[in-house]
Design a protein around this motif. Structure first.
Motif, mmCIF file in Angstrom:
data_model
loop_
_atom_site.group_PDB
_atom_site.id
_atom_site.type_symbol
_atom_site.label_atom_id
_atom_site.label_comp_id
_atom_site.label_asym_id
_atom_site.label_seq_id
_atom_site.Cartn_x
_atom_site.Cartn_y
_atom_site.Cartn_z
ATOM 1 N N SER A 92 -1.665 8.252 -2.722
ATOM 2 C CA SER A 92 -1.786 7.289 -1.622
ATOM 3 C C SER A 92 -2.987 6.370 -1.810
ATOM 4 C CB SER A 92 -1.927 8.019 -0.284
ATOM 5 O OG SER A 92 -0.733 8.673 0.075
ATOM 6 N N ASP A 93 -2.861 5.200 -1.217
ATOM 7 C CA ASP A 93 -3.999 4.298 -1.078
ATOM 8 C C ASP A 93 -4.702 4.534 0.255
ATOM 9 O OD1 ASP A 93 -3.527 2.702 -3.524
ATOM 10 O OD2 ASP A 93 -1.697 2.120 -2.473
ATOM 11 N N TRP A 94 -3.904 4.908 1.277
ATOM 12 C CA TRP A 94 -4.434 5.220 2.599
ATOM 13 C C TRP A 94 -3.746 6.460 3.147
ATOM 14 C CZ3 TRP A 94 -8.369 3.128 5.479
ATOM 15 C CH2 TRP A 94 -8.937 1.939 5.006
ATOM 16 N N VAL A 95 -4.517 7.300 3.803
ATOM 17 C CA VAL A 95 -3.996 8.444 4.551
ATOM 18 C C VAL A 95 -4.356 8.215 6.011
ATOM 19 C CG1 VAL A 95 -4.132 10.925 4.949
ATOM 20 C CG2 VAL A 95 -4.212 10.033 2.611
ATOM 21 N N VAL A 96 -3.355 8.325 6.882
ATOM 22 C CA VAL A 96 -3.547 8.040 8.307
ATOM 23 C C VAL A 96 -3.377 9.324 9.109
ATOM 24 C CG1 VAL A 96 -2.752 6.704 10.289
ATOM 25 C CG2 VAL A 96 -2.709 5.683 8.003
ATOM 26 N N PHE A 97 -4.379 9.636 9.936
ATOM 27 C CA PHE A 97 -4.311 10.761 10.863
ATOM 28 C C PHE A 97 -4.142 10.213 12.281
ATOM 29 C CE2 PHE A 97 -7.180 11.842 7.405
ATOM 30 C CZ PHE A 97 -6.815 13.128 7.030
ATOM 31 N N ALA A 139 5.793 10.466 5.510
ATOM 32 C CA ALA A 139 5.373 11.205 6.703
ATOM 33 C C ALA A 139 5.232 12.673 6.325
ATOM 34 C CB ALA A 139 6.406 11.044 7.814
ATOM 35 N N ILE A 140 4.074 13.254 6.612
ATOM 36 C CA ILE A 140 3.828 14.673 6.345
ATOM 37 C C ILE A 140 3.659 15.348 7.694
ATOM 38 C CG2 ILE A 140 2.339 16.341 5.191
ATOM 39 C CD1 ILE A 140 1.580 14.107 3.220
ATOM 40 N N VAL A 141 4.567 16.276 8.004
ATOM 41 C CA VAL A 141 4.786 16.707 9.380
ATOM 42 C C VAL A 141 4.417 18.180 9.564
ATOM 43 C CG1 VAL A 141 6.509 16.814 11.236
ATOM 44 C CG2 VAL A 141 6.689 15.044 9.472
ATOM 45 N N THR A 142 3.799 18.475 10.703
ATOM 46 C CA THR A 142 3.483 19.856 11.051
ATOM 47 C C THR A 142 4.756 20.679 11.220
ATOM 48 O OG1 THR A 142 3.442 19.289 13.401
ATOM 49 C CG2 THR A 142 1.358 19.207 12.219
ATOM 50 N N VAL A 143 4.670 21.976 10.940
ATOM 51 C CA VAL A 143 5.840 22.851 11.040
ATOM 52 C C VAL A 143 5.477 24.158 11.749
ATOM 53 C CG1 VAL A 143 7.172 21.918 9.115
ATOM 54 C CG2 VAL A 143 5.415 23.638 8.664
ATOM 55 N N ALA A 144 4.756 24.038 12.869
ATOM 56 C CA ALA A 144 4.366 25.229 13.632
ATOM 57 C C ALA A 144 4.943 25.218 15.044
ATOM 58 C CB ALA A 144 2.843 25.337 13.697
ATOM 59 N N ASP A 145 5.781 24.255 15.365
ATOM 60 C CA ASP A 145 6.341 24.151 16.711
ATOM 61 C C ASP A 145 7.159 25.401 17.037
ATOM 62 O OD1 ASP A 145 7.206 23.271 19.152
ATOM 63 O OD2 ASP A 145 8.591 21.772 18.362
ATOM 64 N N ASP A 146 6.931 25.966 18.215
ATOM 65 C CA ASP A 146 7.694 27.142 18.639
ATOM 66 C C ASP A 146 8.224 26.999 20.061
ATOM 67 O OD1 ASP A 146 5.307 27.355 20.009
ATOM 68 O OD2 ASP A 146 4.690 29.243 19.101
ATOM 69 N N GLY A 147 8.394 25.758 20.503
ATOM 70 C CA GLY A 147 8.908 25.522 21.841
ATOM 71 C C GLY A 147 10.201 24.734 21.816
ATOM 72 N N GLY A 148 10.887 24.685 22.946
ATOM 73 C CA GLY A 148 12.085 23.875 23.099
ATOM 74 C C GLY A 148 13.190 24.251 22.137
ATOM 75 N N PHE A 160 0.836 -1.185 0.000
ATOM 76 C CA PHE A 160 0.000 0.000 0.000
ATOM 77 C C PHE A 160 0.881 1.249 0.000
ATOM 78 C CE2 PHE A 160 -2.679 -3.131 2.233
ATOM 79 C CZ PHE A 160 -3.831 -3.052 1.475
ATOM 80 N N ARG A 161 0.402 2.281 -0.672
ATOM 81 C CA ARG A 161 1.036 3.591 -0.578
ATOM 82 C C ARG A 161 0.338 4.344 0.557
ATOM 83 N NH1 ARG A 161 4.248 4.610 -5.001
ATOM 84 N NH2 ARG A 161 3.913 3.203 -6.770
ATOM 85 N N VAL A 162 1.100 4.731 1.571
ATOM 86 C CA VAL A 162 0.515 5.314 2.774
ATOM 87 C C VAL A 162 1.155 6.662 3.068
ATOM 88 C CG1 VAL A 162 0.026 4.975 5.225
ATOM 89 C CG2 VAL A 162 0.147 2.989 3.703
ATOM 90 N N SER A 163 0.328 7.650 3.362
ATOM 91 C CA SER A 163 0.789 8.930 3.875
ATOM 92 C C SER A 163 0.287 9.067 5.304
ATOM 93 C CB SER A 163 0.260 10.095 3.030
ATOM 94 O OG SER A 163 0.840 10.095 1.739
#
Length: 351
Positions: free
Chosen positions: A225-230, A50-59, A22-25
């Motif tokens: 993709s065949d499947w997108v996972v949240f 993997a599609i990743v958030t880019v709003a982190d403003d800590g650490g 399977f093609r998975v995102s």
């Protein structure tokens, strides 16, 4: 090659686990996305994004953002480390990426609490000049099983309103009326939103800049993709952001891929205090009502018997079938077990 031809399963010889084609995102950020990726690299490593958030403003990421005009590297680093295989090479590099510097006693150093992987990723970005190409080089060095992409090439921020409990409205599933004199509190930081649930219920969560461009490679991965996972993960600050970016929300709506939500093992966190599993689904539906979900994977212990009727009613409203399967670690009940989650996801994908 058609989707039906591509979506077959082949045995990889590892304790009965089947490796799919399977093609998975997988969408998210932080520890939640890492849990999903550790499972998916067992069954879908050849076609995993993997599609990743880019709003982190800590650490460490927050400090880097203050000093440099780059994406926050922390969640991207964690995704790369999760995709390292179980060989000595892979696990050594995973530890290197996650290593944090500590100064000797009595000294506060400029490198304190910086993750080695964050510095490596930023160095590649500066040398290569493109965040996607830099992540590709980092993945090649680590031997990552799959690719890691940012949801946008542009650093993002988040904001939202926190309402005292008496003001909670339909977005969270409560019918409690608002107090006329109680003013909501505006939060303009992802790291602050992640712990704002203890103050009340979040609403009006937004990404800034609102018209930021989504990463073209990420949109292409979703389309193919065949499947997108949240999920799992921090619901407002890791899972929801992908639905707030207009181009990505449109791609998630238009893709022919099926969509699966992996529920958190613990519903109430500093971000989601007072929220039931059904409330979690209501939040996603509130911000992206046009997007239908095909499967919802939940550990049986994460949805109480008293909550199941409401949970399954909301699931049906968004088109989803609920699959209950044990996916928590036997030793750490607050953590997903990679092998159990891999088996569960493979069964979901094959159903």
């Amino acid at each position: 090659m058609s989707r039906s031809t591509r979506c077959t399963a082949i045995s990889d010889g590892s304790e009965g686990v089947k490796k799919s084609v399977f093609r998975v995102s997988a969408l998210g950020g932080g520890h939640g996305l890492s849990a999903t990726l550790k499972a998916l690299r067992i069954i879908a490593a050849e076609h995993l994004t993997a599609i990743v958030t880019v709003a982190d403003d800590g650490g460490s990421s927050g400090r880097i953002r203050q000093d440099m005009d780059v994406l926050p590297p922390g969640d991207l680093r964690m995704a790369l480390a999760a995709l390292c295989d179980d060989t000595e090479w892979g696990q050594t590099w995973a530890q290197v990426m996650q290593h944090r510097f500590r100064s000797k006693d009595g000294v506060t150093g400029s490198l304190d609490d910086h993750a080695m992987g964050n510095l490596l990723i930023v160095a590649l970005w500066e040398l290569i000049g493109d965040p996607v190409d830099g992540l590709r080089w980092a993945g090649a060095l680590l031997g990552a099983r799959g690719q890691v992409l940012p949801m946008s090439r542009q650093p993002l921020t988040m904001s939202g309103l926190v309402h005292p409990p008496a003001q909670i409205g339909s977005e969270g599933g409560s019918d409690i009326s608002a107090e006329p004199d109680a003013e909501p509190v505006r939060i303009d930081s992802q790291v602050e939103l992640a712990r704002a649930g203890r103050m009340g219920r979040l609403s009006d969560v937004e990404i800034h800049p609102a018209q930021a461009e989504a990463c073209a490679e990420a949109l292409n991965a979703i389309e193919l993709s065949d499947w997108v996972v949240f999920g799992p993960g921090s619901w407002y600050t890791s899972v929801l952001p992908h639905l707030l970016l207009e181009a990505m929300r449109t791609a998630l709506y238009e893709t022919e891929a099926k969509r699966c939500i992996v529920m958190n093992l613990i519903a109430e966190t500093d971000e989601t205090a007072g929220m039931s599993p059904a409330d979690h689904l209501r939040v996603l539906h509130h911000y992206a009502p046009q997007i239908r979900i095909d499967r919802i994977l939940a550990d049986p212990e994460s949805v109480k018997q008293s909550e199941r009727e409401a949970f399954q009613e909301v699931a049906a409203q968004i088109g989803a079938q609920v699959v209950y399967q044990e996916v928590r670690s036997a030793d750490r009940p607050d953590v997903h077990d990679p092998l159990r989650l891999a088996i569960a996801l493979n069964e979901v994908f094959s159903s």
